[in-house]
Design a protein around this motif. Structure first.
Motif, PDB file in Angstrom:
ATOM      1  N   ASN A 207       2.445   6.226   3.066  1.00  0.00           N
ATOM      2  CA  ASN A 207       3.373   5.185   2.602  1.00  0.00           C
ATOM      3  C   ASN A 207       2.623   3.967   2.071  1.00  0.00           C
ATOM      4  O   ASN A 207       3.074   3.320   1.121  1.00  0.00           O
TER       5      ASN A 207
ATOM      6  N   ALA B 270       1.442   4.815  -1.311  1.00  0.00           N
ATOM      7  CA  ALA B 270       2.587   4.856  -2.238  1.00  0.00           C
ATOM      8  C   ALA B 270       3.038   3.451  -2.631  1.00  0.00           C
ATOM      9  O   ALA B 270       3.512   3.234  -3.755  1.00  0.00           O
TER      10      ALA B 270
ATOM     11  N   GLU C 259       4.045   8.341  -4.403  1.00  0.00           N
ATOM     12  CA  GLU C 259       5.154   8.450  -3.441  1.00  0.00           C
ATOM     13  C   GLU C 259       5.620   9.906  -3.313  1.00  0.00           C
ATOM     14  O   GLU C 259       5.854  10.589  -4.305  1.00  0.00           O
TER      15      GLU C 259
END
Length: 294
Positions: free
Chosen positions: A134, A137, A144
């Protein structure tokens, strides 16, 4: 006279323990490598098959794949670890509270269990709730939802990263020890002559660190060849067989396929590879020392 004999008697228990836990298993596995032993058929090694298990390995795609995977892993891991360890050692060799604190923090990754490191990174790279997946991302939106451990190349890259993260601190301390033995006078003389930092590192420090770096490379190569724990807990050898190292393949042959004779032969092939690399490194190290003292 009695005291002189006593010291040898005291060594006997330790010698017997080493004999029972090291030499006996090695000798037993060597004899097993030349025999047929399917654990589902018999609890003991069966007939003598000579070099058949070794010849089988030479033509089997699973073994050749694990050998190739191990080669990629070892080369990547050793080179990255040496570069990062040497760079950190150069940064941390100065004295100061922050440098001392950073050295203490560096011990933590090495103190962690390899199996725990694998489990932790598996969670951190989970595409749904992983901290690292995460975080990456958020910085790079194109990443992502990337299935990090489902891609053969990314899974291998993460496996290398976990190994480098684990071993770079230990190798950094080895490099710090080597840097401490280099006389500061030569470096100071070069600075007075106007040499740049890069010139000092590549012209003065690295040539004198050659012996330490060779020993570090030997140790790291041997540790990388035995890579097993993180493969089990992080990738399970997958996706497919893209991260199936030789040590993990030997485990599967022995304890998943129950082919103990073939597994013993593969284990001795791995041992022979490690011994060959170690002997080559040591001979190169000795030749360097002879040239230095000539």
């Amino acid at each position: 006279m009695r005291d002189r004999s006593l010291q040898y008697y005291l060594l006997v228990p330790g010698f017997l323990i080493v004999l029972a836990t090291t030499f006996y298993p090695l000798a037993y596995s060597l004899t097993t490598a030349f025999r047929d032993w399917d654990l589902t058929r018999s609890r003991r090694p069966e007939e003598w098959v000579g070099f058949d298990n070794f010849i089988r390995a030479a033509g089997e795609s699973h073994f050749l794949n694990s050998l190739w995977v191990t080669t990629i892993f070892v080369v990547s891991s050793v080179i990255l670890t040496l570069i990062i360890a040497m760079s950190l050692a150069l940064l941390l060799r100065r004295k100061g509270r922050m440098h001392t604190f950073t050295r203490i923090i560096l011990i933590l990754p090495f103190a962690m269990s390899p199996a725990l490191i694998g489990v932790s990174f598996r969670f951190m790279f989970n595409p749904e709730f992983g901290v690292l997946s995460n975080g990456l991302a958020a910085i790079f939106p194109a990443l992502e939802g990337t299935p990090w451990l489902a891609s053969p190349d990314l899974a291998m890259a993460i496996l290398v990263v976990t190994d480098v993260w684990h071993w770079a601190p230990y190798m950094t301390f080895m490099c710090l020890g080597g840097l401490a033995s280099i006389p500061r006078e030569t470096e100071e003389a070069a600075r007075i002559d106007g040499a740049s930092n890069l010139r000092i590192i590549f012209g003065i420090i690295l040539p004198q660190m050659k012996g330490v770096l060779l020993v570090t490379a030997i140790l790291k190569t041997i540790f990388a060849l035995k890579m097993f724990d993180q493969v089990v807990t992080l990738t399970g050898g997958g996706p497919g067989t893209s991260t199936e190292t030789l040590a993990y393949f030997i485990f599967n042959v022995g304890f998943e396929w129950y082919d103990m004779g073939y597994a013993s032969a593969l284990a001795w092939i791995l041992t022979a590879i490690m011994m060959t690399i170690s002997i080559w490194y040591v001979r190169m190290l000795l030749s360097e020392r002879k040239m230095a003292t000539a």
